[in-house]
Structure formats: structure tokens, C-alpha cells
Design a protein around this motif. Structure first.
Motif, mmCIF file in Angstrom:
data_model
loop_
_atom_site.group_PDB
_atom_site.id
_atom_site.type_symbol
_atom_site.label_atom_id
_atom_site.label_comp_id
_atom_site.label_asym_id
_atom_site.label_seq_id
_atom_site.Cartn_x
_atom_site.Cartn_y
_atom_site.Cartn_z
ATOM 1 N N LEU A 239 0.864 -1.180 0.000
ATOM 2 C CA LEU A 239 0.000 0.000 0.000
ATOM 3 C C LEU A 239 0.897 1.225 0.000
ATOM 4 O O LEU A 239 1.755 1.370 0.870
ATOM 5 C CB LEU A 239 -0.900 -0.008 1.243
ATOM 6 C CG LEU A 239 -1.689 1.269 1.546
ATOM 7 C CD1 LEU A 239 -2.675 1.585 0.427
ATOM 8 C CD2 LEU A 239 -2.423 1.140 2.877
ATOM 9 N N ASN A 252 -3.026 0.459 -3.973
ATOM 10 C CA ASN A 252 -3.150 -0.692 -3.076
ATOM 11 C C ASN A 252 -3.152 -2.002 -3.841
ATOM 12 O O ASN A 252 -3.930 -2.197 -4.774
ATOM 13 C CB ASN A 252 -4.442 -0.590 -2.260
ATOM 14 C CG ASN A 252 -4.565 -1.710 -1.244
ATOM 15 O OD1 ASN A 252 -3.603 -2.017 -0.552
ATOM 16 N ND2 ASN A 252 -5.733 -2.328 -1.160
ATOM 17 N N THR A 270 -9.144 2.844 -0.476
ATOM 18 C CA THR A 270 -8.696 1.542 -0.979
ATOM 19 C C THR A 270 -9.843 0.548 -0.951
ATOM 20 O O THR A 270 -10.820 0.718 -0.228
ATOM 21 C CB THR A 270 -7.556 0.964 -0.106
ATOM 22 O OG1 THR A 270 -7.999 0.906 1.260
ATOM 23 C CG2 THR A 270 -6.294 1.802 -0.195
#
Length: 481
Positions: A239, A252, A270
Motif C-alpha cells: 500500500l 493498493n 482503498t
């Protein structure tokens, strides 16, 4: 004393370190993020599963934007903390003729170029090698790829050209001499170039997103390439948050999570990539390339395992083309183990891994078989963009990035409420306020050690996983511009 600690660490790391004449050296030695500046004694202390000490930035240390950070080791599921993190300020610039063929160099420190801020959390599994390597190099790959389009970044009001010449300058296809002109049509597009091939306009934002996606793929390729010369264990979810020219790009690949908290509102940045969320992609690959299933698995999903006595009966199923369920007649092939099995955090691909995107895992196989799982795992991140310049931010507006150890026991709303409540009680001038907020979040998810393990205040189980947390003030970029 230091040599004793090194020997202790060598014993602690055990099989993860090379041993014997035929072993490969590690690409990077095990350690915690450089910005923590741990002594050998603290490094050893950080590995104690019984007490699970919380590591934070030292008072007096400062990360870009005044970022806060905290981490803690797992409760015993792996010998070491397999999470890694990085926080860097870099500068994007055109590659010089001297360094045109060189990549991954450290910034020369002259402060010239377009500023780029990078935060990354890397949740390792089956070893920390891939996570450590990604934490050291991914930001440099992104910077280098952006450097190749630096001349376009310097002119943000113009759409990127469709085609570039070998030297990187815009290339315009020439109209062939002697080409017959079509009769004038009042409704036709007057520009001959546009009329010849209608061109899609690509924004600079989309180009930066593509650069980040490409850099993740190059990072994955680099891990695979260097495994021939170095010991690089396991894989990792990745990430990353990249601030460039007034925008945050959050990329991500895995099940870590990032949220923006603005005026106590939660803005998810995300989506998590798990066997359940990517079921149809995985099943479609198994359908297209059944040889990847090794004659051991079926791409079709059933609500439970099928018994041999149920052959010829009808059972609920779904495949890659379906969102809902239907009935099918059970045949011999359906007795194979499902490609995706289990629910929630227990869902697995090929009964082995619980995440479907990340870096590394090139050698990962189904237990006691020669079936590789890597073809089903994607290294490509999903990139979401947040425009900082279009919103006003106060000192309590933050981006929270954390590995799944945080989110397994804490919801987005609970994180937002905890951060908002904590920061409201902190002195706005305290340089440690965001690190203290990260520490508070982490301790809420870890819980307190009791007779029945690590427990939350409601007596539910706390997170037994490694936990890594960044708390990044969104107004931080204003103080550094």
C-alpha cells in the motif's frame, strides 16, 4: 555488547538468514524502518512476542509533513515482524545523460526537481524478504518512471501527447504526400489529423496512475530477477501513498487499507483484494487455463465440499460468469478441491494464501505439490486519487494507512472516531501529536495481555497480527511548500 546482540539476532532470525556455503545472501538484511533509528538492543527488544512493545518515532525525530508512525510485532504467528514501512521525500527530474541508463539511485540531495512524497506499508508473509526489498526500492522506481515524463509534468495544463519520439519529445504522425482530399462535408470534423484517427484525450492524472501501476509491476519483476542472486523470502501486500503536484495517489495491492478522515467524515481510499473480492477474476483464469489448476482443483465454487455419494445430484454453484447462484448436476470433476475455499479472513486461494494481490511469492506452491500459485496473484495495484488542492484541511484531517492487523478488529468508523477524539485533546503545536495518535490506534487494536490472550476493552480478542500505522496530516504539505 553489540556483538552479543548481533549474535542473538542472528540466532533469532534463524533459517531466514543464509547459512552454509551454498546459501544465497539476503538482498537486504532484516531490520525495522530506517527512520526509527533503532539501536541493536531496541531491535532485539522489538521482537519480543510476550510483551509486544510498541515502536514509535523518537521525540525530536521528524518525518515529512510531521507524519506519525507506530508499529508492533505479532503475538507469535511468525518469529519476526514481517511488516515494513517507508516514508521518503524525493525529487522527480529528467534523467541526465550520465544516469540515463541507471535506476534506483538515491537522491543527490540538491533539492532540484518536482517534489514527491512517498509513504508505503508492506505486509509480508512467508518471510520478510519481499517486504524489505519493496520498502527500499519501490519509491525509487516510481520516481524514475516519473522522471521519464518529467517534461510532461512540467507542463500540466497540456494533455500528454499520444506518441513520443525516441528522445521523449512529442511525435506527430505526418500526413502522406499526395493523399487525396475528401470532399468538404459541413458536418465533418475540419481538422484532417483528427478526422484521420479520432484520438482519445488522456489526462496527466491518468498518466501518473499508469506510471505507478507500471512501477509496481517492475518491482515485482525485479524481485523475481534478483531471487537468482539473493535470498528474498515470501511476498507482501503493498500500500503506497504518493503526493505529487497537489494530488494524493493511493495505490493498493493486497488487504491493507487507507482512509481519509476529513471533518470526521470517512473517505475510503482503498478496496481490499482477497479470494472473495476477486473470485470472478480468479475463476475466469482457472476456466481459461485449466492446466494451472494441476488437475487438483476446480474453478467452480460450491457452498461446501461435495461428497462422492452426491454424484448425479443437483447442487448450488457459481462460476466466473455469475454473481448469484444456480443448480447444476454434480459430475466427477466437481469433486476436486475448489480454487477458492472458505469465508472472510479464512478464505484461501488453492487452500494456501488469503490475499490475491501483492509483490513476490514467485516460488509459492500448493503444499506438497508442484502447482504454482503466482499465476493467480496480481501485482497491479488499484490507484485512487484525492485532490488536496481542491479541499481545505484542518490540523485534525488525516490520511490513515495501516496493515490488516489494524483493520481486522477496528472498523473505519472506529478508527475515525478514535483519531478525531485523540487529536482534539492534543496540543496542535505538539510535533508528536500524529505519532501519539498512531500509537493510540495501534494499542486499541492490539489490546491488553490477559490470561486468555490479548484482549480489547470489550473482552473480544485483539489483533494477534503485526500492526503498522501511519497517520499523515493532510495540511502537512502546506507547511512544506
Amino acid at each position: 555488547m553489540i556483538s552479543k546482540v548481533k549474535n542473538a539476532m542472528s540466532t533469532l532470525v534463524g533459517g531466514m538468514m543464509p547459512s552454509g556455503p551454498d546459501s544465497l545472501p539476503p538482498r537486504f538484511p532484516y531490520g525495522r524502518p530506517d527512520f526509527l533509528d533503532l539501536t541493536p538492543e531496541l531491535l532485539q527488544y522489538s521482537t519480543e512476542h510476550a510483551s509486544r512493545p510498541v515502536l514509535t518515532l523518537k521525540r525530536g525525530s521528524r518525518l515529512p509533513w510531521g507524519t506519525g508512525y507506530a508499529e508492533v510485532i505479532n503475538a507469535g504467528k511468525s518469529m519476526l515482524n514481517e511488516d515494513q514501512a517507508s516514508c521518503e521525500k524525493l525529487f522527480v527530474k529528467k534523467p541526465s545523460s550520465k544516469h540515463r541508463n541507471s535506476t534506483l539511485l538515491e537522491d543527490n540531495g540538491d533539492g532540484t526537481g518536482i517534489p514527491l512524497h512517498f509513504w508505503g506499508v508492506f505486509d509480508g508473509h512467508a518471510g520478510s524478504g519481499a517486504a524489505i526489498m519493496a520498502s527500499k526500492l519501490l519509491h525509487r522506481l516510481i520516481r524514475d518512471r516519473l522522471g521519464e515524463i518529467c517534461h510532461l509534468l512540467e507542463n500540466p495544463t497540456s494533455a500528454p501527447p499520444i506518441c513520443l519520439a525516441k528522445n521523449g519529445s512529442p511525435y506527430q504522425a505526418e500526413t502522406k504526400k499526395g493523399a487525396t482530399q475528401e470532399p468538404e462535408d459541413p458536418d465533418a470534423v475540419s481538422d484532417s489529423t483528427i478526422r484521420f484517427h479520432m484520438e482519445k484525450v488522456v489526462s496527466l492524472e491518468s498518466l501518473v496512475m499508469g506510471v505507478i501501476e507500471t512501477a509496481f509491476k517492475q518491482m515485482d519483476d525485479l524481485i523475481e530477477k534478483e531471487k537468482a542472486s539473493y535470498a528474498i523470502s515470501g511476498g507482501c501486500c503493498a500500500l503506497a501513498a504518493i503526493h505529487l503536484m497537489g494530488k494524493l495517489y493511493v495505490a493498493n495491492a493486497g488487504d491493507s487499507r487507507a482512509i481519509i478522515i476529513r471533518n470526521n467524515e470517512v473517505i475510503p481510499m482503498t478496496n481490499e483484494f482477497t479470494p472473495e473480492s476477486e473470485r470472478q477474476r480468479l475463476q475466469y483464469l482457472g476456466f481459461l487455463r485449466p492446466e494451472l489448476l494441476g488437475n487438483e482443483f476446480t474453478h467452480i465454487e460450491f457452498p461446501r465440499r461435495i461428497q462422492h455419494s452426491e454424484l448425479g445430484k443437483k447442487m448450488l454453484y457459481r462460476d466466473h460468469s455469475m454473481t448469484g447462484w444456480a443448480y447444476k448436476t454434480i459430475v466427477e470433476d466437481d469433486l476436486k478441491f475448489p480454487l477458492i475455499y472458505g469465508e472472510g479472513k479464512k478464505a484461501r486461494v488453492m487452500a494456501t494464501i488469503g490475499v490475491t494481490r501483492g509483490l513476490g511469492d514467485h516460488d509459492l506452491k500448493v503444499y506438497n505439490s508442484n502447482i504454482y500459485i503466482k499465476p493467480f496473484l496480481s501485482c497491479v495495484p488499484e490507484v485512487q486519487v484525492y485532490n488536496l488542492d481542491e479541499n481545505k484541511h484542518g490540523p485534525d484531517d488525516v490520511l490513515v494507512m495501516g496493515t490488516d492487523g489494524l483493520w481486522d478488529v477496528t472498523t473505519d468508523r472506529e478508527v475515525a472516531d478514535a483519531v478525531t477524539a485523540y487529536l482534539s485533546c492534543c496540543d496542535p503545536s505538539d510535533p508528536m501529536r500524529y505519532t501519539l495518535a498512531a500509537q493510540d490506534l495501534l494499542m486499541r487494536s492490539r489490546g491488553v495481555l490477559k490470561e486468555r490472550g490479548w484482549r480489547l476493552p470489550n473482552d473480544k480478542l485483539g489483533s494477534g497480527d503485526d500492526i503498522t500505522v501511519f497517520v499523515i496530516p493532510l495540511a502537512g504539505h502546506e507547511s512544506e511548500t
